[in-house]
Design a protein around this motif. Structure first.
Motif, PDB file in Angstrom:
ATOM      1  N   ASN A 100      48.234  25.518  38.173  1.00 54.63           N
ATOM      2  CA  ASN A 100      49.346  25.956  39.000  1.00 54.63           C
ATOM      3  C   ASN A 100      49.158  27.417  39.379  1.00 54.63           C
ATOM      4  OD1 ASN A 100      50.181  25.959  35.992  1.00 54.63           O
ATOM      5  ND2 ASN A 100      51.459  27.555  36.913  1.00 54.63           N
TER       6      ASN A 100
ATOM      7  N   TYR B  33      52.404  19.661  44.369  1.00 51.99           N
ATOM      8  CA  TYR B  33      53.067  20.642  43.503  1.00 51.99           C
ATOM      9  C   TYR B  33      54.482  20.899  44.008  1.00 51.99           C
ATOM     10  CZ  TYR B  33      48.144  21.796  42.576  1.00 51.99           C
ATOM     11  OH  TYR B  33      46.802  21.732  42.267  1.00 51.99           O
ATOM     12  N   PHE B  45      56.289  27.915  39.523  1.00 54.72           N
ATOM     13  CA  PHE B  45      55.819  26.545  39.363  1.00 54.72           C
ATOM     14  C   PHE B  45      56.843  25.690  38.628  1.00 54.72           C
ATOM     15  CE2 PHE B  45      52.990  23.107  38.565  1.00 54.72           C
ATOM     16  CZ  PHE B  45      53.114  22.749  37.227  1.00 54.72           C
ATOM     17  N   TYR B  48      53.500  19.384  38.746  1.00 57.95           N
ATOM     18  CA  TYR B  48      52.520  18.889  39.692  1.00 57.95           C
ATOM     19  C   TYR B  48      52.027  17.496  39.329  1.00 57.95           C
ATOM     20  CZ  TYR B  48      47.858  19.398  37.428  1.00 57.95           C
ATOM     21  OH  TYR B  48      46.743  19.254  36.653  1.00 57.95           O
ATOM     22  N   GLN B 107      46.063  25.651  47.979  1.00 59.51           N
ATOM     23  CA  GLN B 107      47.279  24.872  48.105  1.00 59.51           C
ATOM     24  C   GLN B 107      47.916  25.191  49.453  1.00 59.51           C
ATOM     25  OE1 GLN B 107      49.885  25.084  44.677  1.00 59.51           O
ATOM     26  NE2 GLN B 107      48.161  24.969  43.252  1.00 59.51           N
TER      27      GLN B 107
END
Lengths: 113, 118
Positions: A100, B33, B45, B48, B107
């Motif tokens: 992430n 995500y 975050f 995901y 991303q």
């Protein structure tokens, strides 16, 4: 801990001039990727530039380039020949094997005509 | 395919109501995500997916939040019993994964869903 610090909340630059946005990060990982994202007012996040931590050569994308100092954990963005369309929030981010993105708090850049 | 799309773009709800957001990733991307962005902050975050499997969840994702990606394509994020603190922009992003070092890890983000809880 994985952190990103952008110490310049706001910056301004005259059109056609050059500006550098600062970013430092902290991670114990050795393999990671670094990014700069641009978020124009009321518009979606756009990827500006990417840097692989294992590469010593600094990434360049047209008017955008980075200065990556791995030992110092520093990753600054230089915008050359600034244009009015560069006005936006700029976020520094990195990703490790955890997959992430970790983002900084952003720098609001205003390009002055 | 023109990129990541999210629906709705804006949602106003009363405290205690349930809301559901949808994200459609770039079609060939296998990772999806969810992030949350509050005013003046960078995205944080939430969770995901790789294909239909939810591989990681942040501590930010309380038990009132649930996300699904049933067929490995679109995803939904549901918030139950909304609270005023849930007011934020909810961002979806997608990427094409590979072994670490074998993909760009780039991303691509959607326009977000702005949630206001009154």
């Amino acid at each position: 801990a994985q952190t990103v610090t952008q110490s310049q909340p706001e910056m301004s630059v005259q059109e056609a001039e050059t500006v550098t946005l600062s970013c430092t990060y902290d991670t114990s990982e050795n393999n990671y990727y670094l990014f700069w994202y641009k978020q124009p007012p009321s518009r979606q996040m756009i990827l500006v530039i990417r840097q692989e931590a294992y590469k010593q050569q600094n990434a360049t994308e047209n008017r955008f380039s980075v200065n990556f100092q791995k030992a110092a954990k520093s990753f600054s963005l230089k915008i050359s020949d600034s244009q009015l369309g560069d006005t936006a929030m700029y976020f520094c981010a990195f990703i490790t094997g955890a997959n992430n993105l970790f983002f900084g708090t952003g720098t609001r850049l205003t390009v002055i005509p | 395919d023109t990129g990541v799309s999210q629906d709705p773009r804006h949602k106003i709800t009363k405290r205690g109501q349930n809301v559901t957001f949808r994200c459609d990733p770039i079609s060939e991307h296998n990772r999806l995500y969810w992030y949350r962005q509050t005013l003046g902050q960078g995205p944080e975050f939430l969770t995901y997916f790789q294909n239909e499997a939810q591989l990681e969840k942040s501590r930010l994702l309380s038990d009132r939040f649930s996300a699904e990606r049933p067929k490995g394509s679109f995803s939904t994020l549901e918030i139950q019993r909304t609270e005023q603190g849930d007011s934020a922009m909810y961002l979806c992003a997608s990427s094409l994964s590979g072994e670490f070092g074998g993909s760009t890890h780039e991303q691509y983000f959607g326009p977000g869903t702005r949630l206001t809880v009154t």
